[in-house]
Design an enzyme around this catalytic site. Structure first.
Site, PDB file in Angstrom:
ATOM      1  N   GLU A 147      92.133   2.489  20.048  1.00  0.00           N
ATOM      2  CA  GLU A 147      91.446   2.336  18.589  1.00  0.00           C
ATOM      3  C   GLU A 147      92.425   1.679  17.708  1.00  0.00           C
ATOM      4  O   GLU A 147      91.975   1.009  16.766  1.00  0.00           O
ATOM      5  CB  GLU A 147      91.218   3.911  18.231  1.00  0.00           C
ATOM      6  CG  GLU A 147      90.426   3.826  17.195  1.00  0.00           C
ATOM      7  CD  GLU A 147      88.724   3.337  17.207  1.00  0.00           C
ATOM      8  OE1 GLU A 147      88.578   2.964  18.570  1.00  0.00           O
ATOM      9  OE2 GLU A 147      88.272   3.389  16.324  1.00  0.00           O
ATOM     10  N   HIS A 191      85.445  -5.030  14.970  1.00  0.00           N
ATOM     11  CA  HIS A 191      86.164  -3.864  15.683  1.00  0.00           C
ATOM     12  C   HIS A 191      86.108  -3.842  17.347  1.00  0.00           C
ATOM     13  O   HIS A 191      87.399  -3.837  17.858  1.00  0.00           O
ATOM     14  CB  HIS A 191      85.305  -2.867  15.201  1.00  0.00           C
ATOM     15  CG  HIS A 191      85.902  -1.275  15.665  1.00  0.00           C
ATOM     16  ND1 HIS A 191      86.341  -0.580  15.187  1.00  0.00           N
ATOM     17  CD2 HIS A 191      85.644  -0.746  17.125  1.00  0.00           C
ATOM     18  CE1 HIS A 191      86.888   0.484  15.775  1.00  0.00           C
ATOM     19  NE2 HIS A 191      86.181   0.687  16.955  1.00  0.00           N
ATOM     20  N   GLU A 192      85.031  -4.276  17.813  1.00  0.00           N
ATOM     21  CA  GLU A 192      84.791  -4.283  19.215  1.00  0.00           C
ATOM     22  C   GLU A 192      85.726  -5.565  19.996  1.00  0.00           C
ATOM     23  O   GLU A 192      86.184  -5.418  20.890  1.00  0.00           O
ATOM     24  CB  GLU A 192      83.470  -4.377  19.759  1.00  0.00           C
ATOM     25  CG  GLU A 192      82.615  -3.073  19.307  1.00  0.00           C
ATOM     26  CD  GLU A 192      83.217  -1.848  19.593  1.00  0.00           C
ATOM     27  OE1 GLU A 192      83.725  -1.703  20.746  1.00  0.00           O
ATOM     28  OE2 GLU A 192      82.684  -1.078  18.836  1.00  0.00           O
ATOM     29  N   HIS A 225      89.007  -4.117  20.578  1.00  0.00           N
ATOM     30  CA  HIS A 225      89.337  -3.499  21.746  1.00  0.00           C
ATOM     31  C   HIS A 225      89.408  -4.711  22.908  1.00  0.00           C
ATOM     32  O   HIS A 225      89.899  -4.592  23.951  1.00  0.00           O
ATOM     33  CB  HIS A 225      88.208  -2.496  21.940  1.00  0.00           C
ATOM     34  CG  HIS A 225      88.119  -1.474  21.359  1.00  0.00           C
ATOM     35  ND1 HIS A 225      89.059  -0.330  21.281  1.00  0.00           N
ATOM     36  CD2 HIS A 225      87.131  -0.779  20.376  1.00  0.00           C
ATOM     37  CE1 HIS A 225      88.880   0.495  20.535  1.00  0.00           C
ATOM     38  NE2 HIS A 225      87.544   0.456  19.937  1.00  0.00           N
TER      39      HIS A 225
HETATM   40 ZN    ZN Z   1      86.684   1.872  18.636  1.00  0.00          ZN
END
Ligand code: ZN
Length: 496
Positions: free
Chosen positions: A296, A266-267, A270
């Site tokens: 996101e 997830h990170e 980003h």
């Molecule tokens: Zn996030």
């Protein structure tokens, strides 16, 4: 007219100066969360308050307003990069100067106290401790919305700070479609998941092995470790200290390696976005992310569409076995099933892919009710518990698992939550478009090759920074504004 126009040059210079200050704050905040010794906290808090005040002063100076007005009067070609910078500078300047300094300071002081009160309240699961703080923050948010101005709902003024151009009424339309559709998918998803043992992946996964495996996966999807790093924190995040320096954090459970792996994925999503922003425009809107909903979408895309797809474990299972020999007892399909298990839960951050958006819709509705004055803070716990049971089907028995679970309200952040769902919808929409535009994408993903997808995202999303408002960017990248269609299609394909 071009970018050598005096007021434009000065604005760009000022914008970069502010970025030097804010990126220093980012780094100091990262340090606060990772390595700072506890006794450094008081000084660090003062230091950060000073720097944010400094950035605010630099930006709200009268002369900045005059430079922006001069640029607008001269006019840049409407589709030029310079016009995009001026548009965003105007937006930022107006938002910053419409709020009286006294209100900003009061807000900061109130939320500093609220955060502490919330921690205590959550620990004891006792809403009363937090209630007066939330009442104050709600009132200050209403004042903030009044100062910023809005046409339909005070919610719009707050939402605009996170997702420029989006209105509460548009979200309501999206959510009205989403909610019953998710409800219809949920039944079959639960049935499928019931066949997957909850503790299928429970084992012993040493920290060092997790770190090595996570790093291998993050590097494979394209995260540049020469321009970033990973550290441990309680709450994972991605923070950029400047071009070439992107910091990711995660947390570990020795009994479950997927806990850190999926948070790193997830990170990293980003981080890939941050690493793909044009460095030459650092400190200006052209070098900044388009919105939280776009940001996101990048994390969700890698976490859900790539790493929860069967092709992911087909490729990574043998490699994972080298780090975690006990996984040899499992087949790739079992890993896929385990990371796609659906089960309603109390806490949003632990929610599965199907029920996640229900948590967001609930919060959105509650925030609108509170802001528009139909729900009093005193009635929040009872209202939450009833609405939660209707929405997710679980009976809340303590406020710590109910309206006190999340930090955002204690920070005074209202209007923020919908960007999580926008991220989910955007991710599915971008992924669908990438699949039609890139022949060979699927075959590559099955071989663990992610270049084609990353290249497409770089081209359609990352390199533009804030050149286009988020909905315009989505239209250019996918041919349509954000809709629920692709997200629902993916969920149905996967779970029904
Ligand atoms: Zn996030």
């Amino acid at each position: 007219m071009n970018k050598t126009f005096g007021p434009y040059r000065r604005l760009r210079q000022r914008s970069r100066e502010i970025a030097f200050v804010s990126s220093a704050s980012e780094l100091l905040s990262w340090d606060l969360e990772t390595y700072m010794p506890p006794k450094g906290l008081d000084f660090r808090a003062e230091q950060l308050a000073y720097l944010s005040g400094q950035a605010h002063r630099l930006w709200t100076a009268k002369t900045v307003g005059a430079w922006i007005a001069a640029c607008e009067q001269q006019g840049f070609a409407s589709d030029s990069p310079e016009a995009a910078n001026v548009r965003e500078w105007r937006r930022g300047y107006d938002r910053a100067t419409k709020l009286p300094a006294a209100l900003v300071e009061k807000f900061e002081r109130t939320r500093a106290l609220a955060r502490e009160a919330w921690r205590e309240a959550r620990q004891r699961s006792e809403f009363g401790t937090f209630r007066p703080h939330l009442e104050k923050l709600l009132d200050l948010n209403r004042q903030k919305a009044d100062c910023l101005g809005f046409q339909e709902s005070p919610y719009d003024a707050l939402l605009d700070g996170y997702e420029p151009g989006t209105r509460a009424s548009q979200l309501r339309t999206l959510f009205q479609e989403l909610r019953p559709a998710i409800g219809a998918i949920l039944g079959a998803a639960l049935e499928r998941s019931a066949a997957v043992p909850k503790d299928l992946l429970q084992g012993h996964y040493p920290l060092a092995a997790q770190q090595a495996f996570n790093r291998e996966v993050a590097a494979a999807i394209g995260f540049d470790f020469e321009a970033g790093r990973v550290d441990a924190t309680t709450h994972p995040f991605c923070s950029t200290a400047g071009p070439g320096d992107c910091r990711l954090t995660t947390r570990y459970r020795e009994t479950d390696f997927t806990y850190s792996l999926y948070s790193i994925l997830h990170e990293s999503g980003h981080g890939l976005y941050e690493q793909g922003l044009p460095a030459e425009h650092f400190g200006t809107p052209l070098g900044s992310a388009a919105s939280l909903g776009i940001h996101e979408s990048q994390s969700r895309l890698w976490e859900n569409h790539i790493a929860r797809h069967p092709a992911f474990w087909e490729h990574w299972h043998p490699i994972a076995c080298r780090h975690f020999p006990e996984l040899k007892a499992l087949a790739p399909a079992q890993l896929t099933a385990a990371v796609n298990r659906v089960t309603p839960s109390f806490i949003r951050t632990e929610a599965d892919q199907v029920t996640y958006d229900l948590h967001i819709i609930l919060r959105f509705e509650i925030e609108v009710e509170m802001l528009e004055g139909r729900l009093a803070v005193a009635d929040l716990p009872a209202y939450w518990n009833e609405a939660f049971e209707k929405m997710i089907g679980l009976k809340v028995t303590k406020d710590a698992e109910g309206c006190l679970q999340d930090i955002h309200w204690s920070l005074g952040d209202l209007g923020y939550f919908p960007t999580y769902t926008l991220g989910n919808l955007n991710a599915a929409q971008l992924m669908a478009r990438a699949q039609t535009e890139c022949p060979g994408l699927e075959a590559g993903l099955a071989r663990g090759e992610y270049n084609l997808l990353l290249g497409w995202l770089r081209d359609k999303v990352h390199r533009h920074g804030l050149r286009y408002p988020p909905q315009e960017l989505m239209r250019l990248a996918t041919g349509e504004p954000t809709s629920a269609v692709h997200h629902l299609l993916c969920l149905r394909r996967k779970f029904n």
